[in-house]
Design an enzyme around this catalytic site. Sequence first.
Site, PDB file in Angstrom:
ATOM      1  N   LYS A   1       0.844  -1.215   0.000  1.00 31.17           N
ATOM      2  CA  LYS A   1       0.000   0.000   0.000  1.00 31.17           C
ATOM      3  C   LYS A   1       0.877   1.263   0.000  1.00 31.17           C
ATOM      4  CE  LYS A   1      -3.587   2.559   0.318  1.00 31.17           C
ATOM      5  NZ  LYS A   1      -4.322   2.751  -0.921  1.00 31.17           N
TER       6      LYS A   1
ATOM      7  N   CYS B   1      -4.140  10.224   1.277  1.00 34.43           N
ATOM      8  CA  CYS B   1      -3.154   9.162   1.007  1.00 34.43           C
ATOM      9  C   CYS B   1      -1.805   9.676   0.509  1.00 34.43           C
ATOM     10  CB  CYS B   1      -3.743   8.180   0.003  1.00 34.43           C
ATOM     11  SG  CYS B   1      -5.196   7.337   0.620  1.00 34.43           S
TER      12      CYS B   1
HETATM   13  N1  LIG Z   1      -9.925   7.885   1.255  1.00 28.91           N
HETATM   14  C1  LIG Z   1      -9.271   7.079   0.443  1.00 28.91           C
HETATM   15  O1  LIG Z   1      -9.361   7.196  -0.801  1.00 28.91           O
HETATM   16  C2  LIG Z   1      -8.408   5.956   0.981  1.00 28.91           C
HETATM   17  C3  LIG Z   1      -7.897   4.983   0.088  1.00 28.91           C
HETATM   18  C4  LIG Z   1      -7.161   3.926   0.602  1.00 28.91           C
HETATM   19  C5  LIG Z   1      -6.882   3.863   1.961  1.00 28.91           C
HETATM   20  N2  LIG Z   1      -7.354   4.827   2.799  1.00 28.91           N
HETATM   21  C6  LIG Z   1      -7.046   4.703   4.226  1.00 28.91           C
HETATM   22  O2  LIG Z   1      -8.236   4.276   4.901  1.00 28.91           O
HETATM   23  C7  LIG Z   1      -8.278   4.852   6.205  1.00 28.91           C
HETATM   24  C8  LIG Z   1      -9.595   5.594   6.385  1.00 28.91           C
HETATM   25  O3  LIG Z   1      -9.620   6.666   5.473  1.00 28.91           O
HETATM   26  P1  LIG Z   1     -10.952   7.478   5.151  1.00 28.91           P
HETATM   27  O4  LIG Z   1     -10.606   8.366   4.009  1.00 28.91           O
HETATM   28  O5  LIG Z   1     -12.101   6.558   5.037  1.00 28.91           O
HETATM   29  O6  LIG Z   1     -11.095   8.334   6.514  1.00 28.91           O
HETATM   30  P2  LIG Z   1     -12.331   9.262   6.942  1.00 28.91           P
HETATM   31  O7  LIG Z   1     -11.752  10.335   7.777  1.00 28.91           O
HETATM   32  O8  LIG Z   1     -13.139   9.602   5.739  1.00 28.91           O
HETATM   33  O9  LIG Z   1     -13.225   8.309   7.853  1.00 28.91           O
HETATM   34  C9  LIG Z   1     -12.876   7.882   9.112  1.00 28.91           C
HETATM   35  C10 LIG Z   1     -14.148   7.725   9.951  1.00 28.91           C
HETATM   36  O10 LIG Z   1     -13.751   7.166  11.222  1.00 28.91           O
HETATM   37  C11 LIG Z   1     -14.550   7.772  12.238  1.00 28.91           C
HETATM   38  N3  LIG Z   1     -13.885   7.566  13.524  1.00 28.91           N
HETATM   39  C12 LIG Z   1     -12.832   8.230  14.048  1.00 28.91           C
HETATM   40  N4  LIG Z   1     -12.493   7.699  15.237  1.00 28.91           N
HETATM   41  C13 LIG Z   1     -13.339   6.674  15.470  1.00 28.91           C
HETATM   42  C14 LIG Z   1     -13.476   5.731  16.527  1.00 28.91           C
HETATM   43  N5  LIG Z   1     -12.642   5.732  17.584  1.00 28.91           N
HETATM   44  N6  LIG Z   1     -14.467   4.822  16.456  1.00 28.91           N
HETATM   45  C15 LIG Z   1     -15.315   4.792  15.402  1.00 28.91           C
HETATM   46  N7  LIG Z   1     -15.218   5.659  14.355  1.00 28.91           N
HETATM   47  C16 LIG Z   1     -14.241   6.587  14.390  1.00 28.91           C
HETATM   48  C17 LIG Z   1     -14.680   9.210  11.777  1.00 28.91           C
HETATM   49  O11 LIG Z   1     -15.781   9.858  12.404  1.00 28.91           O
HETATM   50  C18 LIG Z   1     -14.859   9.047  10.268  1.00 28.91           C
HETATM   51  O12 LIG Z   1     -16.226   8.941   9.916  1.00 28.91           O
HETATM   52  C19 LIG Z   1      -7.042   5.742   6.327  1.00 28.91           C
HETATM   53  O13 LIG Z   1      -6.007   5.026   6.942  1.00 28.91           O
HETATM   54  C20 LIG Z   1      -6.667   6.018   4.870  1.00 28.91           C
HETATM   55  O14 LIG Z   1      -5.298   6.298   4.707  1.00 28.91           O
HETATM   56  C21 LIG Z   1      -8.123   5.866   2.352  1.00 28.91           C
END
Ligand SMILES: NC(=O)c1ccc[n+]([C@@H]2O[C@H](COP(=O)([O-])OP(=O)(O)OC[C@H]3O[C@@H](n4cnc5c(N)ncnc54)[C@H](O)[C@@H]3O)[C@@H](O)[C@H]2O)c1
Length: 412
Positions: free
Chosen positions: A227, A281
Amino acid sequence: MEIPLWKKCYKKNFKYFNKRKFIILIMLDIKISVIGLGYIGLPFSMILAKSGFKVNGYDVDNKKLKKLKSKKYLFEEKNLNNLIKNQKVLKNLSFTNKLKLANLYILCLPTPLNKKNNCDYQYIHKALKEISKVIKDKDKIILESTVEIGFTDKIKKILEIKKKKLKIDIYYVSEKAIPGNTLYEMIYSDRIIGSNIGNKEFISKLYKSFVKGNIFITNNKEAEATKLIENTYRDFNIGLATNLSQILKEKNVDYKKVFNLSNRHPRVNILSPSFGVGGHCIPIDPYFLENKKSGLISKIRKINNDYIDVISKKINLFIKNNESKKICFWGFGYKLNTNDTRESPPLKIYNKVRKSNCFASDFNKSLKIRNFLKSNSALKKCDLHLIFNLNDSCINRKFKNKKFVKALDLIN
Ligand SMILES: NC(=O)c1ccc[n+]([C@@H]2O[C@H](COP(=O)([O-])OP(=O)(O)OC[C@H]3O[C@@H](n4cnc5c(N)ncnc54)[C@H](O)[C@@H]3O)[C@@H](O)[C@H]2O)c1
């Protein structure tokens, strides 16, 4: 006590029962808790629910949960808005602000950078503390958040001491998601799954139930590294294209023409330059691989960050030459087709150059930004409009009666 689905079917169809059906039915009995309903967790929960799994989506954001429960949640992507109304999704997916008992916990939590450019694990640590309270023997955890190499193997230690004797399988799986096409990428991309001592048949069956790409199983460290390499590769190549275009411009050479000609080589693929990289990312993940100031990764990160200053200088001059005009900046998503402003270059540029005659507008109504105007009043009030990341359909719809002049080309 509820009789598991596989037992009901086994009794009825004893003759026709084979191993494959047996595994599928056992899988459909598992209760999944997806922790974190963001850009990754929410579509992923919907895909699992559509595949027939019982899914509980857990998030700490009560506003988001309220919208989800009242079915008023609106995605930026049409496909996702259709999927959330799908009958199977409605039947199998529920939302909560309290972690519920499950057999499989999938973590889709933010992993930003801390001040030292290391991964900030606070969200994951908090969730693991919650999981510690309910996890049982033979439960499973999948980490979908991007982390530094080796973190997945530490999860067992982080779960509270008394739970350490439990047999818990822990996997690492990452997603690919591009704004505007998240659903397609989640279904059709190949999956690299990390599984050290976990049940490989279970994890591959789970993902095979909805993934149309190939599935590769490796160990957790290699899956985590894959990743990070993917996003570092993107960062490097965008930085390279931007840097090369600057060198060629200084030498009065048409970089577009030269890139096209260079790309005639069978093994060369130079990307288009960009005004910086954004999102959760690309500007973050390369540091998880290496964050030494003297390292190559930091240098490339600096190229992409510094280009924001190059663009800001151009815009500053433009503002100075148009002091008497009201200038509106549009399109603050970190790239086209998204309202996501995390690490967004347009937002950083606007905050750097903003003067009293500068305003901001967007079709993202929740944007918190200085001098923000609703789109209609921005169109009435301002004389000049500087457009960053708005897609063509949005531009055509909103600016249909405006005359377009390319007064300032930010990239070229
Ligand atoms: N966005 C992308 O395109 C993408 C692609 C690949 C990987 N990722 C990875 O995936 C992960 C998540 O990314 P995202 O973009 O979905 O993040 P995001 O910020 O959109 O979503 C995270 C969610 O987690 C919730 N949250 C925070 N603390 C919490 C807790 N203790 N318990 C329950 N919920 C909680 C937040 O309220 C939020 O809704 C990251 O590590 C990111 O690097 C993201």
